[in-house]
Each structure stands twice: as structure tokens, then as C-alpha cells.
Write a protein that holds these residues in place. Structure first.
Motif, PDB file in Angstrom:
ATOM      1  N   VAL A 180      25.465  42.729  42.332  1.00  0.00           N
ATOM      2  CA  VAL A 180      25.989  42.362  41.009  1.00  0.00           C
ATOM      3  C   VAL A 180      27.516  42.276  41.019  1.00  0.00           C
ATOM      4  CG1 VAL A 180      24.046  43.296  39.705  1.00  0.00           C
ATOM      5  CG2 VAL A 180      26.057  44.737  40.139  1.00  0.00           C
ATOM      6  N   ASN A 181      28.141  42.793  42.081  1.00  0.00           N
ATOM      7  CA  ASN A 181      29.595  42.734  42.193  1.00  0.00           C
ATOM      8  C   ASN A 181      30.074  41.569  43.062  1.00  0.00           C
ATOM      9  OD1 ASN A 181      30.017  45.107  40.614  1.00  0.00           O
ATOM     10  ND2 ASN A 181      29.434  46.343  42.378  1.00  0.00           N
ATOM     11  N   ASN A 182      29.136  40.755  43.578  1.00  0.00           N
ATOM     12  CA  ASN A 182      29.520  39.584  44.357  1.00  0.00           C
ATOM     13  C   ASN A 182      30.011  38.466  43.437  1.00  0.00           C
ATOM     14  OD1 ASN A 182      28.777  40.834  46.709  1.00  0.00           O
ATOM     15  ND2 ASN A 182      26.812  39.788  46.902  1.00  0.00           N
ATOM     16  N   ARG A 183      30.957  37.660  43.943  1.00  0.00           N
ATOM     17  CA  ARG A 183      31.521  36.578  43.143  1.00  0.00           C
ATOM     18  C   ARG A 183      30.627  35.337  43.184  1.00  0.00           C
ATOM     19  NH1 ARG A 183      36.883  34.787  45.026  1.00  0.00           N
ATOM     20  NH2 ARG A 183      35.852  34.960  47.062  1.00  0.00           N
ATOM     21  N   ILE A 184      30.511  34.689  42.024  1.00  0.00           N
ATOM     22  CA  ILE A 184      29.661  33.512  41.849  1.00  0.00           C
ATOM     23  C   ILE A 184      30.433  32.493  41.022  1.00  0.00           C
ATOM     24  CG2 ILE A 184      27.469  32.657  40.888  1.00  0.00           C
ATOM     25  CD1 ILE A 184      26.471  35.609  41.079  1.00  0.00           C
ATOM     26  N   GLN A 185      30.239  31.208  41.319  1.00  0.00           N
ATOM     27  CA  GLN A 185      30.885  30.157  40.532  1.00  0.00           C
ATOM     28  C   GLN A 185      29.805  29.313  39.854  1.00  0.00           C
ATOM     29  OE1 GLN A 185      34.007  28.231  42.659  1.00  0.00           O
ATOM     30  NE2 GLN A 185      34.636  26.924  40.946  1.00  0.00           N
ATOM     31  N   ARG A 221      27.751  40.901  37.359  1.00  0.00           N
ATOM     32  CA  ARG A 221      28.040  41.900  36.329  1.00  0.00           C
ATOM     33  C   ARG A 221      28.836  41.256  35.185  1.00  0.00           C
ATOM     34  NH1 ARG A 221      28.861  47.550  36.556  1.00  0.00           N
ATOM     35  NH2 ARG A 221      28.629  47.502  38.824  1.00  0.00           N
ATOM     36  N   ASP A 222      29.868  40.475  35.546  1.00  0.00           N
ATOM     37  CA  ASP A 222      30.656  39.773  34.529  1.00  0.00           C
ATOM     38  C   ASP A 222      29.775  38.863  33.686  1.00  0.00           C
ATOM     39  OD1 ASP A 222      33.052  40.869  35.452  1.00  0.00           O
ATOM     40  OD2 ASP A 222      33.435  39.187  36.822  1.00  0.00           O
ATOM     41  N   MET A 223      28.871  38.142  34.347  1.00  0.00           N
ATOM     42  CA  MET A 223      28.025  37.195  33.623  1.00  0.00           C
ATOM     43  C   MET A 223      27.109  37.904  32.638  1.00  0.00           C
ATOM     44  SD  MET A 223      27.110  34.070  36.216  1.00  0.00           S
ATOM     45  CE  MET A 223      26.332  35.032  37.492  1.00  0.00           C
ATOM     46  N   ILE A 224      26.589  39.061  33.021  1.00  0.00           N
ATOM     47  CA  ILE A 224      25.749  39.828  32.094  1.00  0.00           C
ATOM     48  C   ILE A 224      26.559  40.258  30.875  1.00  0.00           C
ATOM     49  CG2 ILE A 224      24.502  42.009  31.794  1.00  0.00           C
ATOM     50  CD1 ILE A 224      23.616  41.726  34.749  1.00  0.00           C
ATOM     51  N   LEU A 271      21.569  35.821  45.974  1.00  0.00           N
ATOM     52  CA  LEU A 271      22.658  36.520  45.297  1.00  0.00           C
ATOM     53  C   LEU A 271      23.319  37.580  46.162  1.00  0.00           C
ATOM     54  CD1 LEU A 271      21.093  36.915  41.738  1.00  0.00           C
ATOM     55  CD2 LEU A 271      22.990  35.429  42.379  1.00  0.00           C
ATOM     56  N   ILE A 272      22.778  37.834  47.353  1.00  0.00           N
ATOM     57  CA  ILE A 272      23.430  38.794  48.246  1.00  0.00           C
ATOM     58  C   ILE A 272      24.709  38.198  48.831  1.00  0.00           C
ATOM     59  CG2 ILE A 272      21.231  39.865  48.822  1.00  0.00           C
ATOM     60  CD1 ILE A 272      21.339  38.459  51.526  1.00  0.00           C
ATOM     61  N   HIS A 273      24.896  36.885  48.656  1.00  0.00           N
ATOM     62  CA  HIS A 273      26.094  36.215  49.163  1.00  0.00           C
ATOM     63  C   HIS A 273      27.082  35.935  48.040  1.00  0.00           C
ATOM     64  CE1 HIS A 273      23.786  35.532  52.803  1.00  0.00           C
ATOM     65  NE2 HIS A 273      22.867  34.894  52.118  1.00  0.00           N
ATOM     66  N   GLU A 274      28.363  35.871  48.378  1.00  0.00           N
ATOM     67  CA  GLU A 274      29.352  35.354  47.443  1.00  0.00           C
ATOM     68  C   GLU A 274      29.313  33.835  47.530  1.00  0.00           C
ATOM     69  OE1 GLU A 274      33.222  37.169  47.720  1.00  0.00           O
ATOM     70  OE2 GLU A 274      32.440  38.771  46.433  1.00  0.00           O
ATOM     71  N   VAL A 275      29.127  33.169  46.395  1.00  0.00           N
ATOM     72  CA  VAL A 275      28.970  31.710  46.386  1.00  0.00           C
ATOM     73  C   VAL A 275      30.053  31.104  45.497  1.00  0.00           C
ATOM     74  CG1 VAL A 275      26.575  31.503  47.092  1.00  0.00           C
ATOM     75  CG2 VAL A 275      27.068  32.111  44.743  1.00  0.00           C
TER      76      VAL A 275
END
Length: 332
Positions: A180-185, A221-224, A271-275
């Protein structure tokens, strides 16, 4: 092909989340559209049913592909397996190879494929690695191929969005994996369609991947937290635990959301990856969406009130978040 040209396109996966929204958008852009589906009956309730050429057939059949690809300029490849079957990688590999060979024989001018955004690392999740491999196979087919790579797509009915929506609504307090702390775009569905449609008339013989994403880089986490604010919910308490593996997490998602575990497993595994986008070349060759790409908050607002691209699923369709492994044309 030039940007003002109307072309003959084939859309596979036309009953899936992306395909069902892409077809009317292509028609609105003035293109001639053909769809390949295993069951023509599944399309009779669509508003665009009488405006397209429907080929009933199976994408695993070379004969059916030859019929579907005849006189086609651009073919959209929106097929992949998310049923959790042990052999899904080989099935997707063979499907992509067959499609590429058929497209080359039919003298198709371009293939367009929607893949997954991923980091440059050798060990990806099995699902994400398979998506990348499919793109590589299509680019190696001899037909110029545009591969658009997206992370989480924000739109009503998107499996990733429905997972986020139901987790946030159902769990005021949640124990979550460290990812949940990985970055996503994330990217809005309307912006995905903008790039998909633009790829049809893109000048030149591009044979490469393009990263596509919205303006915000966020953690899950941010998205939630942001989803809760947009939806008018109390802020969610999120506690990370080190023992929640992707397999366990997918079963947990299946219990508290309508997303079946078979679909949740590859989503969670990715989601285990930063995308995050590593380049933004797509805006140089296709152009940015009018007014710029939508922010996360604006795309969530549009999805919640049913004003995202093509609004809610049409009558008779099934939201991908509720699809089973038996659905014949699911993609996206």
C-alpha cells in the motif's frame, strides 16, 4: 496514416471493460468498426450493435481471425486471461502469436495493445510479466504495434477501481500488505480512450511501448484516503502487516469486495511493484487529452456520479468486477 484519416478497425474484447467503451468512441470519431466476439447475442443490447460489423468467432482460431482481419487497417488487441488458471501464460502467449501471424498475413497496418505499466526489473508478477510478453510478441509480429502501458484505470466498472471503491467503503479500518506504500500513477478511463483512439491514426510506423498515466503519482494508501474524502466518507485507518502475501491478500479482497479472487489475484500481484511512467513520449506523438489528463480526484468524482467515459455499463452488460472466469471476451 494521418490524424485526419478515418480507418477500418477491428476491436477484440468488445464485451470487456475497455472494449465496450472503445467501440462507441471509435464510431464517434468516424471510424468503420468491426468486432470479433464468441457470442454475437451478447451484443444485441448495445446501443452500437447496428453500427458495427460483427464477426462471430474465436480468437484462438486462425480461420476466424483471417475472416475478422480481412480489409482491416488497425486491429485492437484487448484480450488476456485473468481466470487464475495455471496455464494462462501459455494461453496468452499462443493467442498473441496466432493473432500477430494472422494480422501480418492480412496486411494489417497497425496493432494497438493495452498493457500494464511496469518497472524495469527482471522479476515481475506472473500476470504483469505475461502482459509485457504479449506486447513483445505483438511488436515482433512484423506488424507495427503501439503498446500503451497503463497502471490502475479509474472508471466505473474497472476491476481495479471497483476493488479500490469497495475496500474503502467496506473497511473503515483495514490491515493491508506493505505494497500500500508503493507508488502508482493512475489514469482516468476517458484519458485511456483518448490515447487508444489516437493510436489508430498515428503517423509513421511506430513499433514501441508508450507509458500513459494521469498527473498524480500516489501510493495505494494515498488513493484510499483521497477516495474516502471524495466519497464523503470518514478517513480510513490503514495498518500494514508484513505477513499478508499476494495470495492471502487476493482472498481477502474477494471476501470484502465483489471482485472474484481469480481476478483479484493478478491485480494484487501487480501492486507489489511501483508503477510510474518512465517517459511521456505519447503526448508528443498523439497529443495530450483536451484540457490535460484528469487528476485522481476528478476521475474518481466522474466515476462515482456516472459521468466517466460512456457513464455506467449499458443495459445487458456485466461490470468486469463481477465477471467470472467463464466470460468469453473479458479484457481490461
Amino acid at each position: 496514416m494521418t490524424s485526419d484519416q478515418h480507418v477500418r478497425v477491428l476491436v477484440t474484447g468488445a464485451t470487456g471493460y475497455i472494449g465496450s467503451r472503445l467501440v462507441p468512441a471509435l464510431l464517434a470519431a468516424g471510424h468503420e468498426v468491426r468486432v470479433l466476439t464468441r457470442s454475437a447475442d451478447r451484443l444485441t443490447s448495445r446501443d452500437w450493435h447496428d453500427a458495427v460489423d460483427i464477426i462471430e468467432g474465436d480468437a484462438t482460431s486462425r480461420a476466424d481471425l483471417d475472416r475478422a482481419l480481412t480489409d482491416i487497417d488497425v486491429a485492437y488487441y484487448l484480450l488476456h486471461s485473468m481466470d487464475g488458471g495455471a496455464d494462462f501464460e501459455e494461453r496468452d502467449r499462443e493467442l498473441a502469436r496466432t493473432f500477430g501471424l494472422a494480422a501480418q498475413a492480412a496486411d494489417v497496418q497497425r496493432l494497438v495493445y493495452l498493457s500494464g505499466l511496469h518497472p524495469d526489473e527482471k522479476k515481475l508478477s506472473t500476470h504483469l510479466a505475461s502482459r509485457v510478453e504479449v506486447g513483445d510478441l505483438l511488436m515482433a509480429s512484423g506488424v507495427p504495434t503501439v503498446v500503451l502501458q497503463a497502471a490502475i484505470i479509474i472508471g466505473s466498472g474497472s476491476a481495479s477501481f471497483e476493488m479500490l471503491r469497495h475496500l474503502t467503503h467496506n473497511l473503515p479500518v483495514m490491515l493491508t500488505p506493505k505494497w500500500v506504500n508503493n507508488r502508482i500513477q493512475p489514469i482516468a478511463i476517458g484519458d485511456v480512450l483518448h490515447y487508444l483512439i489516437g493510436a489508430a491514426t498515428l503517423g509513421g510506423e511506430h513499433n514501441r511501448t508508450f507509458d500513459i498515466g494521469g498527473p498524480d503519482v500516489l501510493t495505494y494508501r494515498d488513493m484510499i484516503h483521497r477516495f474516502a474524502r471524495v466519497a464523503g466518507l470518514r478517513d480510513r485507518a490503514i495498518v500494514t502487516v508484513p505477513v499478508l502475501t499476494p495470495g492471502l491478500a487476493s482472498h481477502w479482497v474477494g471476501l470484502v469486495t465483489p471482485v472474484p479472487s481469480g481476478i483479484a489475484k493478478p491485480l494484487v500481484g501487480s501492486l507489489i511493484h511501483e508503477v510510474v511512467c518512465q517517459e511521456n513520449d505519447v503526448d508528443d506523438v498523439i497529443g495530450a487529452p483536451e484540457g490535460g489528463a484528469m487528476t485522481f480526484e476528478d476521475s474518481v468524482k466522474a466515476a462515482l456520479v456516472g459521468k466517466d467515459e460512456t457513464t455506467r455499463p449499458e443495459p445487458g452488460t456485466v461490470e468486469p468486477a463481477r465477471l467470472t472466469a467463464a466470460d468469453p471476451d473479458w479484457a481490461g
